[in-house]
Enzyme design. Structure first.
Site, PDB file in Angstrom:
ATOM      1  N   CYS A  48       0.830  -1.209   0.000  1.00 36.99           N
ATOM      2  CA  CYS A  48       0.000   0.000   0.000  1.00 36.99           C
ATOM      3  C   CYS A  48       0.862   1.256   0.000  1.00 36.99           C
ATOM      4  O   CYS A  48       0.449   2.297  -0.522  1.00 36.99           O
ATOM      5  CB  CYS A  48      -0.945  -0.010   1.201  1.00 36.99           C
ATOM      6  SG  CYS A  48      -0.112  -0.160   2.794  1.00 36.99           S
ATOM      7  N   HIS A  63      -1.495   1.102   7.531  1.00 41.67           N
ATOM      8  CA  HIS A  63      -1.980   1.109   6.152  1.00 41.67           C
ATOM      9  C   HIS A  63      -1.889   2.530   5.596  1.00 41.67           C
ATOM     10  O   HIS A  63      -2.202   3.503   6.285  1.00 41.67           O
ATOM     11  CB  HIS A  63      -3.428   0.610   6.105  1.00 41.67           C
ATOM     12  CG  HIS A  63      -4.003   0.531   4.739  1.00 41.67           C
ATOM     13  ND1 HIS A  63      -3.466  -0.268   3.755  1.00 41.67           N
ATOM     14  CD2 HIS A  63      -5.077   1.169   4.179  1.00 41.67           C
ATOM     15  CE1 HIS A  63      -4.185  -0.140   2.651  1.00 41.67           C
ATOM     16  NE2 HIS A  63      -5.165   0.732   2.883  1.00 41.67           N
TER      17      HIS A  63
END
EC number: 3.4.19.12
Length: 1079
Positions: free
Chosen positions: A115, A359
């Site tokens: 990510c 994330h």
């Protein structure tokens, strides 16, 4: 007017002329003829066709209810499940990944932990100038540089692909990134831009060759100025390039404060004085950073992570940080300019509390229309005109409203107290945003025309490069074809489902045959149910190979190939029309029509039915005879023995149609191993006499072979061998009973278990308490248990085991002394220690157990000269302090303060006992997964009941009541611990269960506080079943236990970063690799 009777409205009325199957079978058995009416009765043809039952009735072959759900009804599986569930079975629909239009950005797949790369790539792609620069690269350059090639292909797919998200695997693989390791997005951007800068330098297209430097590179200088002469150092004129500005945010509230901190002036004095070349000496000076030039895109890297020297780990700063929608950087330059206005174009966000996990998502502004988009790997969401989404219920064009900074934080207000530069907050029109997770901010310079009006200079040439058109068109064509194939497959399958449902409804509508119809067919209910409920009709299996679907009526056939009446609950009666529809399509069979009832099975059924009636009637008539036999009232005539318990159970059994297995063996319990009658006083041989009629019935219905049934007339004699053996056993038991009686009489007081009053100057003997308990149970066992308990171990062997071989001393201590109301006794115990008995009892034991009188262990009660003498005596047993009363105190005063204790001969071996106890303690503390109880105490100290339970010495192998593990109002908990559990781990358990932070826990066992977090529970002598109590000091603030646990779980490792990837390769190595790829 009377109300109608509705009690039995759901019950179908039985036809008046219907006979019971039993009556029909009796008629068939008596006449030998089977009529058409009999067939209707036995095969339940007479039952009416029903409608609207809750389920399918087995009792009616004319009931077809419940085979399919009601109108608009569904089932969990099969033909009648929901349509979306049927479609789901076809697999994933590729059309769900279809992109709305090329105006909607596409996402990137996350390969595990990529990510960080996806968010950076989306920020770069959404920058139109950077995208055009990549698209303008020559095909030859792309072939020579795999990274550029994969980046251009990725951008081309993001630009024109029909898919909602693009596979990033080829690009990640080319960079040789580990897709399972989370990396820092800022570090990735820095290294990636450096790699691109080297690769792009080979291009001959001016707009592409320097696109990285043009867009992202600015310059700064580190200025050192002498406070004495006012001159700048020679190095101050040197300019250094930067691609991002790293700003501190710890203790700072907004971007303006961070920029002030970055450009602030540092004083060099004291030990840090600067050596001035002009002054030729060390002088005070100042040092600061000056911005010399700014690029069109400025990246602000927010330092959200701080290093913790204590744990050598990084911790994330989660405080809210504010930043404006527009930023004036002109005043920040060393040569101030008013035209350097930047607009917020992208925000990189890190979600999560830990520095090495979490994330990354990106919020990026579309330069063409001002819309903001959230890029979360494969998922792309439209946010509107504000970077964190529109504020619910508020219009985005209201100038007096400030937008929300994030979904969890309010917009930052223009408070002068929190502002370092008033100029930055003067406009009420200015937008401010706040975020606790913003990690990097991208600002793009706002271009203005000569009149100072913002202009959109985005190039209209934003088409796909010609060398990628064919490839993208081929990908899109393949994807569209896949979507079309799936839709076609779905349409065919749904059409088939619709056809099958119509077929089932059509057949079942026509299926019922009225009772008056003579032409009908039988079909297996199981097959019909599967056919009506499954997507694909049921198929028989032949030699393990599934063949064409066909009707299978074999389960409802009898051995004669016909339809037996006994199978009527497993079959349905189909009309001729419905049968021909099924048979013409599926075939199979066999065909079983209305004429295929089985005459042989009906005759056998009639015979069995009559036999059952006869059996039932005979048993009913003999019940009163059996009850009279049990009462001892038998008529004159021959009598026979049967087992009394067996006959009692025979009477209790329900009246059934045929004998059961329980009816066999009425004399088995009376038969000995020699095949003869057991003596009545043998165990389980209780018997009763029954008349001959009852015996013959029991004999005939026993279900055993004739040779296996033993008949015992009432004049049968018991087995001689068994009688003799029982007589011997009885004689032995009589002798044993006499011996036990004599011992009970000789040791009357010892048998009763009462405490023996001890007197100084008298001689006593010691016996193990455990042996004495076994002896007491042995001699008091009477009746059937007289020989069931084993004799205690030899007393001589027991006495010898008490002497240690090394020192010839006692391996056990006498039980503690108790003094109540002036009488000295011993504490009672059935397991531990040595009990004192009188000399007369020992003399009798010597005779009864063949022990030499001189082997006895002697003991006497003596008084110490002082309390110190008592404590210094190794064989002394102290008196229990808690049992002292006023009489004892008076006795002690009369004796001048002396206390009684037990003196033994031989002495107690403290050395061996101590070693044994140490081993037992170590073994006991080596436990796993056992329960302890922890009480939460509110107040200054724990209640007495808890303190006493907590301080109690645990008893070995004790059984703890289940009630002790119950909690009351959340004030106590039961925890599973081991001896190796540390105090720290125990406090974490208490923290998690009771919510008391570790530092505030005052943990106690009894009155002793448990300290030292690194000690184990075994070190603190905490045993299974112990009761602890804890108090909350409330000194430290509460915090989340997750922070404590995460800090403990972090394994400190050397950060590898991007080592081993192309991002850290040297320029020469990259060039060599590029050449090898081109080959």
């Amino acid at each position: 007017m009377s109300r109608p009777n509705t009690r039995n409205k759901s019950k179908r009325p039985r036809a008046d002329d219907c006979e019971s199957p039993s009556a029909v079978f009796k008629k068939i058995h008596s006449t030998g003829a089977i009529t058409k009416g009999d067939i209707k009765q036995l095969y339940m043809v007479w039952k009416p066709v029903c409608h609207g039952c809750h389920g399918n009735s087995k009792d009616s072959p004319n009931c077809f209810c419940g085979l399919i759900p009601a109108a608009n009804g569904v089932r969990k599986s099969g033909l009648w499940q929901r349509t979306n569930e049927i479609i789901r079975a076809l697999g994933p629909n590729p059309s769900t990944d279809l992109r709305d239009s090329t105006e909607t950005p596409a996402g990137l797949t996350n390969l595990g932990a990529t990510c960080y790369a996806n968010s950076i790539l989306q920020c770069l792609y959404m920058n139109t100038s950077f995208r055009l620069g990549i698209f303008s690269l020559e095909p030859d350059i792309l072939k020579m540089h795999p990274v550029l090639d994969q980046l251009a292909r990725l951008f081309a797919q993001l630009h024109s692909s029909k898919m909602a998200f693009i596979d990033s695997a080829p690009f990640i693989k080319t960079l040789e990134l580990d897709n399972g390791v989370q990396q820092d997005s800022h570090e990735f951007l820095t290294l990636f831009l450096s790699l691109l800068e080297g690769s792009l330098s080979h291009s001959k297209v001016p707009g592409a060759r320097t696109i990285v430097q043009h867009l992202f590179r600015g310059s700064v200088s580190h200025v050192t100025r002498c406070s004495s002469c006012g001159r700048d150092s020679e190095a101050s004129s040197k300019m250094e390039d930067f691609y991002e500005l790293e700003l501190n945010i710890k203790g700072l509230n907004n971007l303006e404060q961070s920029l002030d901190d970055y450009l602030s002036t540092e004083a060099l004095d004291g030990e840090n004085q600067y050596f001035c070349e002009s002054c030729q000496k060390r002088v005070d000076a100042t040092r600061c950073i000056k911005l010399r030039s700014l690029p069109p895109v400025v990246n602000f890297q927010l330092k959200r992570y701080v290093f913790l020297p204590k744990t050598t780990t990084k911790k994330k700063i989660s405080s809210a940080f504010s930043f404006p929608g527009q930023l004036d950087m002109g005043k920040r330059l060393s040569n101030p300019s008013s035209s350097y206005t930047y607009g917020l174009s992208a925000i990189l966000i890190h979600k999560g509390s830990a520095a090495n996990s979490g994330h990354y998502v990106a919020h990026v502004k579309d330069e063409s229309n001002g819309q903001w988009w959230e890029f979360d790997d494969e998922h792309v969401s439209k946010l509107g005109l504000h970077p964190f989404g529109e504020k619910p219920g508020k219009s985005s064009n209201k100038t007096d409203q400030k937008p929300q900074g994030s979904s969890t934080a309010d917009s930052v207000t223009n408070d002068d107290n929190n502002s370092c530069h008033e100029a930055a907050f003067t406009s009420t029109m200015e937008e401010m945003f706040s975020s606790t997770d913003a990690y990097m901010l991208m600002y793009k310079r706002i271009a203005k025309d000569e009149n100072g009006i913002e202009s959109n200079n985005i190039s209209s040439n934003n088409s796909l490069p010609h060398h990628f058109v064919d490839e993208i068109d081929e990908r899109n064509t393949s994807y569209v074809k896949e979507c079309e194939e799936y839709e076609s497959k779905k349409d065919v399958h749904l059409a088939y489902i619709t056809e099958r449902r119509q077929e089932v409804k059509s057949v079942l509508t026509e299926a019922p045959a009225t009772p008056e119809e003579d032409s009908y067919f039988w079909i297996s209910t199981d097959w019909l149910r599967q056919w009506a409920d499954n997507v694909n009709p049921p198929s028989p299996i032949i030699t393990g190979v599934r063949v064409h679907s066909s009707i299978d009526n074999s389960p409802i056939q009898c051995e004669h190939g016909k339809v037996p009446a006994s199978k009527v609950t497993s079959m349905k009666r189909l009309s001729a029309g419905a049968w021909h529809k099924l048979f013409s399509k599926y075939g199979g069979g066999p065909t079983l029509s209305s004429d295929d009832f089985c005459m042989e099975c009906l005759k056998d059924g009639a015979k069995n039915s009559v036999s059952a009636d006869v059996y039932r009637d005979r048993k009913a008539s003999l019940r009163s005879i059996a009850e009279a036999a049990l009462a001892g009232n038998n008529p004159d005539g021959p009598l026979y023995f049967v087992s009394r318990p067996w006959l009692t159970q025979w009477l209790r059994r329900k009246n059934v149609d045929i004998p059961s297995d329980a009816d066999s063996g009425p004399t088995i319990a009376l038969t000995c191993t020699h095949g003869n009658l057991l003596p009545e006083h043998a165990s389980g041989a209780k018997r009763v006499t029954v008349p001959e009629d009852l015996w013959l019935f029991l004999y005939e219905t026993s279900g055993m072979k004739i040779d296996d049934i033993v008949t015992f007339p009432s004049d049968s004699q018991p087995c001689g061998i068994c009688s003799q053996q029982l007589s011997v056993v009885a004689s032995v038991e009589d002798n044993l009973r006499a011996v036990k009686l004599k011992q009970r009489q000789s040791h009357e007081k010892l048998t009763s278990g009462k405490s023996l009053a001890l007197h100084p100057g008298q001689k006593y003997y010691l016996v193990p308490s455990s042996w004495l308990s076994e002896w007491r149970a042995y001699i008091t066992a009477t009746g059937k248990n007289i020989s069931s308990l084993p004799e205690p171990q030899s007393l001589e062997v027991t006495i010898n085991s008490l002497i240690c071989e090394k020192h010839s001393r006692l391996l056990q201590r006498p039980l503690d002394l108790v003094c109540k109301r002036g009488t000295i006794t011993q504490k009672a115990s059935n397991t531990d220690g040595l009990t004192m008995i009188s000399e007369s009892d020992w003399i009798l034991f010597s005779e009864e157990w063949n022990v030499a009188h001189g082997k006895g262990l002697c003991a006497e009660i003596v008084f110490s000269k002082s309390s110190q003498d008592n404590l210094q005596s190794s064989e002394a047993v102290p008196i229990l302090v808690e049992d002292l009363d006023q009489s004892t105190n008076d006795l002690s005063n009369d004796l001048g303060g002396r206390e009684p204790y037990v003196r033994t001969d031989p002495e107690v071996c403290e050395e061996c006992i101590g070693e044994k106890e140490s081993c037992a303690l170590v073994e006991k503390l080596n436990y796993q997964n056992e329960d302890i109880q922890v009480y939460l105490v509110r107040g200054k100290e724990a209640p007495k009941s808890i303190r006493e339970a907590s301080a109690a010495v645990p008893v070995p192998d004790r059984r703890t009541s289940k009630r002790s593990r119950r909690t009351t109002s959340g004030n106590s908990i039961s925890l599973k611990v081991s001896g190796s559990t540390t105090v720290y781990q125990l406090k974490l358990m208490i923290w998690e269960s009771l919510g008391i932070v570790k530092e505030n826990q005052e943990l106690h066992k009894g009155s002793v506080e448990i300290e030292d977090d690194f000690a184990t529970l075994a070190d603190k002598c905490i045993f299974p079943g112990d009761v602890l109590w804890v108090k909350d000091s409330e000194i430290y603030e509460n915090r989340d236990i997750a922070d404590e646990i995460s800090e403990q779980k972090v394994v400190v490792q050397t950060e590898e970063g991007f080592r081993g990837t192309l991002l850290t390769s040297s320029a020469s190595a990259q060039l060599c690799q590029d050449i090898s790829f081109s080959d």
